[in-house]
Write a protein that holds these residues in place. Structure first.
Motif, PDB file in Angstrom:
ATOM      1  N   ALA A 100       0.831  -1.202   0.000  1.00  0.00           N
ATOM      2  CA  ALA A 100       0.000   0.000   0.000  1.00  0.00           C
ATOM      3  C   ALA A 100       0.865   1.251   0.000  1.00  0.00           C
ATOM      4  O   ALA A 100       0.556   2.240  -0.679  1.00  0.00           O
ATOM      5  CB  ALA A 100      -0.927  -0.006   1.217  1.00  0.00           C
ATOM      6  N   LYS A 101       1.964   1.216   0.735  1.00  0.00           N
ATOM      7  CA  LYS A 101       2.883   2.354   0.783  1.00  0.00           C
ATOM      8  C   LYS A 101       3.504   2.609  -0.590  1.00  0.00           C
ATOM      9  O   LYS A 101       3.622   3.766  -1.030  1.00  0.00           O
ATOM     10  CB  LYS A 101       3.968   2.088   1.827  1.00  0.00           C
ATOM     11  N   TRP A 103       2.228   1.808  -3.556  1.00  0.00           N
ATOM     12  CA  TRP A 103       1.195   2.358  -4.428  1.00  0.00           C
ATOM     13  C   TRP A 103       0.909   3.821  -4.077  1.00  0.00           C
ATOM     14  O   TRP A 103       0.710   4.662  -4.964  1.00  0.00           O
ATOM     15  CB  TRP A 103      -0.091   1.549  -4.299  1.00  0.00           C
ATOM     16  N   HIS A 104       0.867   4.122  -2.781  1.00  0.00           N
ATOM     17  CA  HIS A 104       0.611   5.509  -2.362  1.00  0.00           C
ATOM     18  C   HIS A 104       1.705   6.440  -2.873  1.00  0.00           C
ATOM     19  O   HIS A 104       1.429   7.516  -3.410  1.00  0.00           O
ATOM     20  CB  HIS A 104       0.529   5.594  -0.835  1.00  0.00           C
ATOM     21  N   ASP A 105       2.956   6.021  -2.700  1.00  0.00           N
ATOM     22  CA  ASP A 105       4.058   6.876  -3.142  1.00  0.00           C
ATOM     23  C   ASP A 105       4.071   7.019  -4.660  1.00  0.00           C
ATOM     24  O   ASP A 105       4.420   8.083  -5.191  1.00  0.00           O
ATOM     25  CB  ASP A 105       5.390   6.306  -2.650  1.00  0.00           C
ATOM     26  N   GLY A 107       1.354   7.023  -6.483  1.00  0.00           N
ATOM     27  CA  GLY A 107       0.302   8.005  -6.730  1.00  0.00           C
ATOM     28  C   GLY A 107       0.767   9.420  -6.461  1.00  0.00           C
ATOM     29  O   GLY A 107       0.444  10.353  -7.211  1.00  0.00           O
ATOM     30  N   LEU A 123      -3.711   5.160  -6.606  1.00  0.00           N
ATOM     31  CA  LEU A 123      -4.196   5.424  -5.252  1.00  0.00           C
ATOM     32  C   LEU A 123      -5.362   4.513  -4.886  1.00  0.00           C
ATOM     33  O   LEU A 123      -5.516   4.127  -3.729  1.00  0.00           O
ATOM     34  CB  LEU A 123      -4.573   6.900  -5.116  1.00  0.00           C
ATOM     35  N   SER A 126      -3.706   1.492  -3.737  1.00  0.00           N
ATOM     36  CA  SER A 126      -3.204   1.665  -2.379  1.00  0.00           C
ATOM     37  C   SER A 126      -4.313   1.409  -1.368  1.00  0.00           C
ATOM     38  O   SER A 126      -4.105   0.744  -0.343  1.00  0.00           O
ATOM     39  CB  SER A 126      -2.643   3.078  -2.201  1.00  0.00           C
ATOM     40  N   LEU A 127      -5.504   1.895  -1.674  1.00  0.00           N
ATOM     41  CA  LEU A 127      -6.631   1.698  -0.760  1.00  0.00           C
ATOM     42  C   LEU A 127      -7.117   0.251  -0.775  1.00  0.00           C
ATOM     43  O   LEU A 127      -7.640  -0.230   0.230  1.00  0.00           O
ATOM     44  CB  LEU A 127      -7.770   2.644  -1.133  1.00  0.00           C
ATOM     45  N   SER A 133      -6.505   3.663   4.962  1.00  0.00           N
ATOM     46  CA  SER A 133      -5.429   4.653   4.861  1.00  0.00           C
ATOM     47  C   SER A 133      -5.975   6.049   4.594  1.00  0.00           C
ATOM     48  O   SER A 133      -6.464   6.345   3.498  1.00  0.00           O
ATOM     49  CB  SER A 133      -4.456   4.263   3.745  1.00  0.00           C
ATOM     50  N   ALA A 136      -3.889   7.953   1.788  1.00  0.00           N
ATOM     51  CA  ALA A 136      -4.247   7.548   0.425  1.00  0.00           C
ATOM     52  C   ALA A 136      -5.592   8.121   0.020  1.00  0.00           C
ATOM     53  O   ALA A 136      -5.781   8.546  -1.129  1.00  0.00           O
ATOM     54  CB  ALA A 136      -4.263   6.022   0.313  1.00  0.00           C
ATOM     55  N   ALA A 139      -5.086  11.759  -0.771  1.00  0.00           N
ATOM     56  CA  ALA A 139      -4.382  11.898  -2.048  1.00  0.00           C
ATOM     57  C   ALA A 139      -5.309  11.592  -3.221  1.00  0.00           C
ATOM     58  O   ALA A 139      -5.237  12.243  -4.267  1.00  0.00           O
ATOM     59  CB  ALA A 139      -3.164  10.979  -2.075  1.00  0.00           C
TER      60      ALA A 139
END
Length: 213
Positions: A100-101, A103-105, A107, A123, A126-127, A133, A136, A139
């Motif tokens: 998830a981290k 994917w978030h980064d 995004g 994103l 990530s969710l 999160s 996320a 974002a």
């Protein structure tokens, strides 16, 4: 094999071991040519290690690849590569805070590059990997604003406020969404409720408006 490699991606990224993260992404790309997951993670590691031009080139390749998929006939045969890519996406979006981290980064990088059409699915992934999160979700709201998808932005900021009524970020984001709709008065009301706006109204409003677009 795919599951093991995807797990390694999460572990190496969590440990900030970008060198081995890149090795694994390249291994996935070699095993599944044009796989979108490993391509995007290569773009992430290029960007984070200062190879911005290479990252941009990779993301443009991803856009072209997505376009080819969208243009394919609905009854077209699914290749072995496409089946493997589907498995890779499924494994990289199952519950896993390490992935998830990543994917978030990814995004966040795509937001900086204003590639909103790629930031939104990153994103969302990530969710999928970490549904609760808040970063996320915020974002994703920002990406919705950038893409002029006000329904998405509204949903994201409202979801955060339901869980965290004290979130100034979500209140300001929602305040930026609502003035673009017929609910102008409601938007201004939400915007003014933010403690952060009341403390630093001018600076915060300018900063978040710039952030949103």
């Amino acid at each position: 094999m795919i599951t093991a490699l995807v797990d390694l991606l999460g572990i190496f990224y969590a440990n900030n071991d970008l060198s081995n993260f890149e090795v694994i992404a390249r291994s996935l790309q070699a095993a599944i040519p044009n796989d979108l997951v490993s391509l995007q993670f290569l773009g992430l590691v290029y960007y984070r290690t200062g190879r911005v031009d290479e990252a941009v080139s990779v993301f443009e390749r991803v856009v072209r690849r997505c376009g080819c998929r969208a243009a394919a006939p609905a009854d077209a045969d699914i290749s072995d590569n496409e089946r493997s890519s589907t498995v890779c996406l499924r494994e990289s979006t199952r519950p896993n805070p390490l992935l998830a981290k990543a994917w978030h980064d990814l995004g966040a990088v795509l937001l900086q590059l204003r590639r909103f059409e790629l930031a939104i699915p990153a994103l969302r992934n990530s969710l999928s990997a970490e549904p609760d999160s808040t970063p996320a979700m915020l974002a994703l709201g920002r990406a919705g604003l950038g893409a002029a998808d006000l329904d998405l932005a509204h949903t994201c900021f409202s979801t955060v406020l339901e869980k965290r009524p004290e979130s100034g970020e979500a209140r300001i984001g929602l305040g930026l969404v609502l003035p673009e709709t017929p609910q102008v008065r409601g938007g201004l009301g939400v915007f003014r409720q933010s403690p952060r706006v009341q403390e630093r109204r001018g600076a915060v409003a300018r900063g978040w408006r710039s952030w949103a677009v």
